[in-house]
Design an enzyme around this catalytic site. Sequence first.
Site, PDB file in Angstrom:
ATOM      1  N   HIS A 239       0.878  -1.176   0.000  1.00  0.00           N
ATOM      2  CA  HIS A 239       0.000   0.000   0.000  1.00  0.00           C
ATOM      3  C   HIS A 239       0.912   1.222   0.000  1.00  0.00           C
ATOM      4  CE1 HIS A 239      -3.026   2.889   1.154  1.00  0.00           C
ATOM      5  NE2 HIS A 239      -3.953   1.958   1.148  1.00  0.00           N
ATOM      6  N   ARG A 261      -5.910   9.365  -1.491  1.00  0.00           N
ATOM      7  CA  ARG A 261      -5.456   9.589  -2.873  1.00  0.00           C
ATOM      8  C   ARG A 261      -6.670   9.723  -3.790  1.00  0.00           C
ATOM      9  NH1 ARG A 261      -2.985   5.299  -5.078  1.00  0.00           N
ATOM     10  NH2 ARG A 261      -3.496   3.940  -3.353  1.00  0.00           N
TER      11      ARG A 261
END
Length: 578
Positions: A239, A261
């Site tokens: 991640h 994001r």
Amino acid sequence: MALEQLKTDILILGSGGAGLFAALHAHAADPALDITIASKGLIGKCGCTRMVQGGYNVAVHKGDSVERHFMDTVEGGKWLVDQDLVWTLVTKAIERITELENEIGCFFDRNPDGTLHGKAFAGQTFDRTVHKGDLTGIEIINRLMEQVWARPGIRRLEEHRAVALIPSKDRAAISGVLLIDIRTGEFRFVEAQAVLLATGGGPTMYRYHTPSGDKSMDGLAMALHLGLPLRDMEMVQFHPTGLFAGPDTRMTGTVLEEGLRGAGGHLLNGAMHRFMADYDPQLERATRDVVSRAMYAEMRAGRTTEHGGLYIKMAHLGREMVKKEFKGMVERCADRGFDLAGGLVEVVPTAHYFMGGVVCKTDTSTELPGLFVAGEDASGMHGANRLGGNGVANSTVFGGIAGDTMPRWVRANAGERPPDETLIEAEMARALEPFARKPGDLNLLRERLLDTMWEDVGVIRDRSGLDRALSALDDIEAGLMATGLPDGGKHFNLTWHDWLNLRSLVETSRAIALAARARENSRGAHFREDFPDPGDLATSTFTITRQQAGRIEISSEPVRFTIVRPGETLINDKAAAE
Ligand SMILES: Cc1cc2nc3c(=O)[nH]c(=O)nc-3n(C[C@H](O)[C@H](O)[C@H](O)COP(=O)(O)OP(=O)(O)OC[C@H]3O[C@@H](n4cnc5c(N)ncnc54)[C@H](O)[C@@H]3O)c2cc1C
């Protein structure tokens, strides 16, 4: 050696989304069945499902479709997925989210018109990630736990660690599982007609990692030991945004969710340059593998913060919006002195999810009759890359399916399957090995393992690094086998369990490194600097890892494109728009 014995119809290993759903479905299918959940941690308090922040992918919104969810998953997985498993995942997720709300009692966030709110997750063509703020897993696991508690017929063996899957004497089926009752330190053999492996993978052998502390790849180590085929073992997901809070805290590596994001967060290097523009046109919304690789490349080139990390910046989206949408994360960052809503937070890629696992069919059955697998221990649903939001969908969908399948299997295959007692004895002796050795420094071995896997089997790999890692893993294993435990008895002996955790991690690390060495191309999470080409999609193969007579063999099998072939799509935009 004392051995307590227990008989049950269905034994479920693990109490995450997969394990708890399986128990509830099996109980609903046949309340007369004796069902036992055995879990290394406390039910409701352990595993990664509880830690789910972002949410749950499901195609329930106007304009979305199961075909679109399917294609996103296939393309995200770089065409290595088992398409029948993916189709089951995306279609059953709709059923499961309704069940979670209407039967289990979960509340997910809604739009003003009452429809479920879907947030944006990277690598997806639709905002389909259903959630409860940024603490979705707590909502899901607490409600599941309450439902299990409300059914006294479901037996709970908490703080019980499975150490070996035991086949029947004739090896024709599963007979049961050898466990250690962590509280007393006693062994317990639970004989069962059907066993579900749902211990949740968990690549915690990397320097930076996100999974819960109770996870150490035990399920896959046990499956490897039994000689079962494991698929896609090279596929470890990193991640991009693990919190980087310094070397002295377990907070380092914990995840800052994808939604940051998705919502428009920027990644900056030490010189405040928004570097994703140099790597991918999708910038921060590229899939996890692409962003993690870009970050790793920036770090390797030394373009970092003074501490060696990178930054995520949310301030340009407005302090109030960030505080409202990402409340849990703002608070967690504040605990470590970072201002997520208004400042910069240091981040580093972190090992998050294991795409590899036991080979299974859509009904969760495995090669060994009576043994089923679901959740992060299973493979084929994600191929080379798991989409954010598909993890908890996977565990709840297939956990439920396992709960539907096992009672049918038990009814159709009732009978005595006495265990291979010699194997039980051997496995007990194997687990007790450290008590016969002089105490040593387990932490030193763990540190070496974390560095080896991070540096040589991590985000960017090559042949020489993988060879180096394999030789280091041999040393670490030899060190572990020579390291004993201080005198302290077996009850609640956490150093013993640290030793056992390390053993599982070293064994599965070797499988990861060997599969990574065998795949001489780059797909999704697996990137070989010496073989950067993805290879021909139409002739894609996946790896199978199998241990026999103590040796791990890696083979490859062609991907079967049962629904779409590379270059084709199921998406009918016109239909979706109507
Ligand atoms: C921080 C974090 C955030 C995440 N966010 C998301 C997200 O937003 N969306 C998403 O889709 N996915 C997310 N994931 C992934 C998701 O949590 C997992 O894919 C999924 O929950 C796995 O479910 P599971 O039931 O297979 O395993 P888990 O929920 O991890 O449960 C594993 C269980 O097995 C038990 N166990 C382990 N070893 C043994 C043993 N030897 N014997 C007995 N029991 C054992 C554990 O104690 C635990 O009860 C996230 C993961 C993490 C770590």
